[in-house]
Design an enzyme around this catalytic site. Structure first.
Site, mmCIF file in Angstrom:
data_model
loop_
_atom_site.group_PDB
_atom_site.id
_atom_site.type_symbol
_atom_site.label_atom_id
_atom_site.label_comp_id
_atom_site.label_asym_id
_atom_site.label_seq_id
_atom_site.Cartn_x
_atom_site.Cartn_y
_atom_site.Cartn_z
ATOM 1 N N GLU A 1 0.844 -1.205 0.000
ATOM 2 C CA GLU A 1 0.000 0.000 0.000
ATOM 3 C C GLU A 1 0.873 1.247 0.000
ATOM 4 O O GLU A 1 1.858 1.318 0.738
ATOM 5 C CB GLU A 1 -0.891 -0.010 1.235
ATOM 6 C CG GLU A 1 -1.824 1.189 1.283
ATOM 7 C CD GLU A 1 -3.022 0.942 2.165
ATOM 8 O OE1 GLU A 1 -3.720 -0.058 1.934
ATOM 9 O OE2 GLU A 1 -3.228 1.734 3.091
ATOM 10 N N THR B 1 -3.977 4.849 -1.438
ATOM 11 C CA THR B 1 -5.020 5.367 -0.545
ATOM 12 C C THR B 1 -5.632 6.669 -1.080
ATOM 13 O O THR B 1 -5.119 7.278 -2.025
ATOM 14 C CB THR B 1 -4.487 5.607 0.883
ATOM 15 O OG1 THR B 1 -3.492 6.619 0.822
ATOM 16 C CG2 THR B 1 -3.920 4.345 1.488
ATOM 17 N N ASP C 1 -12.625 8.124 7.464
ATOM 18 C CA ASP C 1 -12.695 8.374 8.901
ATOM 19 C C ASP C 1 -13.514 9.615 9.212
ATOM 20 O O ASP C 1 -13.514 10.578 8.449
ATOM 21 C CB ASP C 1 -11.285 8.544 9.476
ATOM 22 C CG ASP C 1 -10.721 7.219 9.934
ATOM 23 O OD1 ASP C 1 -11.518 6.384 10.420
ATOM 24 O OD2 ASP C 1 -9.507 7.013 9.786
ATOM 25 N N ALA D 1 -19.960 2.857 3.923
ATOM 26 C CA ALA D 1 -19.269 2.365 2.726
ATOM 27 C C ALA D 1 -20.199 1.581 1.802
ATOM 28 O O ALA D 1 -20.033 1.606 0.580
ATOM 29 C CB ALA D 1 -18.093 1.486 3.145
ATOM 30 N N LYS E 1 -21.755 -5.559 3.210
ATOM 31 C CA LYS E 1 -20.885 -5.014 2.143
ATOM 32 C C LYS E 1 -20.566 -6.087 1.100
ATOM 33 O O LYS E 1 -20.532 -5.812 -0.091
ATOM 34 C CB LYS E 1 -19.584 -4.454 2.749
ATOM 35 C CG LYS E 1 -19.814 -3.206 3.612
ATOM 36 C CD LYS E 1 -18.542 -2.414 3.876
ATOM 37 C CE LYS E 1 -17.673 -2.963 4.957
ATOM 38 N NZ LYS E 1 -16.606 -2.039 5.386
HETATM 39 P P1 FAD Z 1 -18.148 1.258 7.033
HETATM 40 O O1 FAD Z 1 -18.121 -0.095 6.437
HETATM 41 O O2 FAD Z 1 -19.208 2.192 6.566
HETATM 42 O O3 FAD Z 1 -18.252 1.080 8.631
HETATM 43 C C1 FAD Z 1 -18.084 2.178 9.512
HETATM 44 C C2 FAD Z 1 -18.790 1.888 10.820
HETATM 45 O O4 FAD Z 1 -20.196 1.928 10.616
HETATM 46 C C3 FAD Z 1 -18.509 0.504 11.402
HETATM 47 O O5 FAD Z 1 -18.525 0.624 12.803
HETATM 48 C C4 FAD Z 1 -19.682 -0.340 10.925
HETATM 49 O O6 FAD Z 1 -19.931 -1.437 11.777
HETATM 50 C C5 FAD Z 1 -20.806 0.684 10.954
HETATM 51 N N1 FAD Z 1 -21.841 0.446 9.949
HETATM 52 C C6 FAD Z 1 -21.684 0.091 8.651
HETATM 53 N N2 FAD Z 1 -22.873 0.025 8.030
HETATM 54 C C7 FAD Z 1 -23.816 0.367 8.950
HETATM 55 C C8 FAD Z 1 -25.228 0.490 8.933
HETATM 56 N N3 FAD Z 1 -25.934 0.255 7.828
HETATM 57 N N4 FAD Z 1 -25.863 0.876 10.083
HETATM 58 C C9 FAD Z 1 -25.166 1.129 11.218
HETATM 59 N N5 FAD Z 1 -23.814 1.016 11.298
HETATM 60 C C10 FAD Z 1 -23.151 0.643 10.181
HETATM 61 N N6 FAD Z 1 -9.458 5.893 5.104
HETATM 62 C C11 FAD Z 1 -9.235 6.876 4.201
HETATM 63 O O7 FAD Z 1 -9.631 8.020 4.440
HETATM 64 N N7 FAD Z 1 -8.608 6.618 3.013
HETATM 65 C C12 FAD Z 1 -8.174 5.380 2.669
HETATM 66 O O8 FAD Z 1 -7.607 5.182 1.593
HETATM 67 C C13 FAD Z 1 -8.382 4.305 3.612
HETATM 68 N N8 FAD Z 1 -7.985 3.031 3.339
HETATM 69 C C14 FAD Z 1 -8.271 2.024 4.225
HETATM 70 C C15 FAD Z 1 -7.919 0.705 3.898
HETATM 71 C C16 FAD Z 1 -8.187 -0.339 4.785
HETATM 72 C C17 FAD Z 1 -7.804 -1.754 4.410
HETATM 73 C C18 FAD Z 1 -8.785 -0.064 6.039
HETATM 74 C C19 FAD Z 1 -9.031 -1.183 7.017
HETATM 75 C C20 FAD Z 1 -9.141 1.237 6.375
HETATM 76 C C21 FAD Z 1 -8.900 2.293 5.468
HETATM 77 N N9 FAD Z 1 -9.271 3.609 5.759
HETATM 78 C C22 FAD Z 1 -9.043 4.618 4.843
HETATM 79 C C23 FAD Z 1 -9.904 3.941 7.042
HETATM 80 C C24 FAD Z 1 -11.457 3.845 6.952
HETATM 81 O O9 FAD Z 1 -11.955 4.861 6.114
HETATM 82 C C25 FAD Z 1 -11.989 4.015 8.375
HETATM 83 O O10 FAD Z 1 -11.633 2.922 9.170
HETATM 84 C C26 FAD Z 1 -13.482 4.336 8.507
HETATM 85 O O11 FAD Z 1 -13.730 4.738 9.861
HETATM 86 C C27 FAD Z 1 -14.423 3.182 8.219
HETATM 87 O O12 FAD Z 1 -14.459 2.866 6.899
HETATM 88 P P2 FAD Z 1 -15.304 1.583 6.375
HETATM 89 O O13 FAD Z 1 -15.243 1.619 4.916
HETATM 90 O O14 FAD Z 1 -14.866 0.365 7.076
HETATM 91 O O15 FAD Z 1 -16.778 2.018 6.874
#
Ligand code: FAD
Length: 296
Positions: free
Chosen positions: A17, A48, A109, A127, A168
């Protein structure tokens, strides 16, 4: 090439990455670092995306350059939190134009500023909505999503977190990459729970080589990951000597990767943080393993 094809071919694979520059003046140096890493021919590289669009314009430039100049498949990250539908559609179209087919669909985030805002006005809360947007736009995207062996910090419990991870994959994410882990047992337990919940897609463990003592605090703060005592001892003992710490950190990460491979995980993602020397050292350590198929 689609990432899912790489993940399904049973050969030991390693991906790296990188992150795009935060400002234009550092574009060249970041480009050179990412090119160096691409020159070691990992199975793919992910780039990223700055939450809130901070460095968004460079993600595609870096990803396209790696793909076109080095033939390394790239995975472009995309976040949706606080973005308007118009911006997200624009980014998706830009990906199509750049020939990017692999997308890591993330929420991004919640910064303290965003936390204060009115979420009901956002076009995207999670997401999964970005995954739906990508699917609506084209069936050709190979979509990945994030998951958290130690639970996403906002989640009330693991059961609920896994329900949303499954949503997802049901929506179209064909693989998952984990937050960084320093203890492989956490990954294996998590994988078991995902499978039990009916999540069947490949899950790629994320490994972060810690190469200087200052990185430790930041990594824990960002990821909330658990640091095993074995790793803490390494930092305590070697942390004051940068060269020793670097060598020990790379050895620890290599050890984790070998343990994952030896336990049937064929794909590992390394948070290589734009450090070609670290990427090279890990590739060299695994030179007799990578590309081999032990399931034959
Ligand atoms: P989601 O899947 O939306 O989840 C976020 C939270 O909401 C979780 O607690 C989940 O349980 C909850 N949730 C999901 N759906 C629902 C629903 N329908 N109702 C209620 N709660 C729900 N950040 C960046 O800014 N740029 C990047 O390039 C980046 N790359 C990453 C790569 C990896 C491999 C990882 C693990 C993280 C990365 N991140 C990045 C960080 C990421 O954006 C954060 O961790 C963010 O807080 C959550 O993203 P997510 O896509 O997992 O969110």
């Amino acid at each position: 090439m689609k990432i899912i094809e790489i993940l399904k071919n049973h050969k030991m694979s390693l991906s790296f990455e990188v992150f795009p520059p935060k400002k234009e003046t550092s574009f060249e140096s970041v480009k050179q670092a990412t090119e160096k890493i691409a020159g070691y021919h990992p199975s793919f590289m992910s780039v990223t995306y700055g939450a809130g669009g901070g460095t968004s314009r460079y993600t595609l430039d870096i990803a396209k350059n790696i793909m076109d100049s080095y033939g390394v498949p790239t995975l472009a990250h995309l976040t949706c939190v606080s973005s308007s539908k118009e911006t997200v559609i624009h980014q998706i179209n830009a990906m199509k134009e750049a020939g990017i087919t692999n997308v890591m669909a993330l929420r991004g985030d919640l910064t303290p500023e965003l936390e204060k805002g009115d979420r009901s006005k956002w076009d995207y809360q999670y997401a999964i909505q970005l995954i739906n947007e990508l699917k609506n736009s084209s069936n050709d995207f190979c979509i990945g999503a994030a998951c958290y062996p130690e639970i996403h910090p906002e989640s009330p419990n693991q059961k609920e977190d896994i329900i949303h991870i499954k949503e997802k994959t049901d929506a179209g994410a064909v693989f998952l990459t984990t937050q960084m882990i320093f203890d492989n047992n956490l990954f294996f337990n998590f994988l078991y729970k995902l499978r039990e919940a009916g999540v069947t897609v490949p899950v790629i463990p994320g490994i972060m080589p810690i190469t200087n003592a200052n990185q430790v605090e930041r990594a824990i703060k960002l990821s909330g990951s658990f640091m095993p005592q074995r790793f803490k001892s390494i930092v305590d003992y070697f942390g004051q000597d940068p060269d020793s710490m670097k060598q020990a950190g790379i050895a620890y990460a290599t050890d984790q990767i070998i343990d994952l491979y030896a336990n049937g995980i064929t794909n590992v993602h390394v948070y290589s943080m734009n450090k070609p020397d670290v990427a090279k050292a890990i590739m060299d350590n695994l030179s007799q393993i990578l590309g081999k198929d032990f399931n034959r």
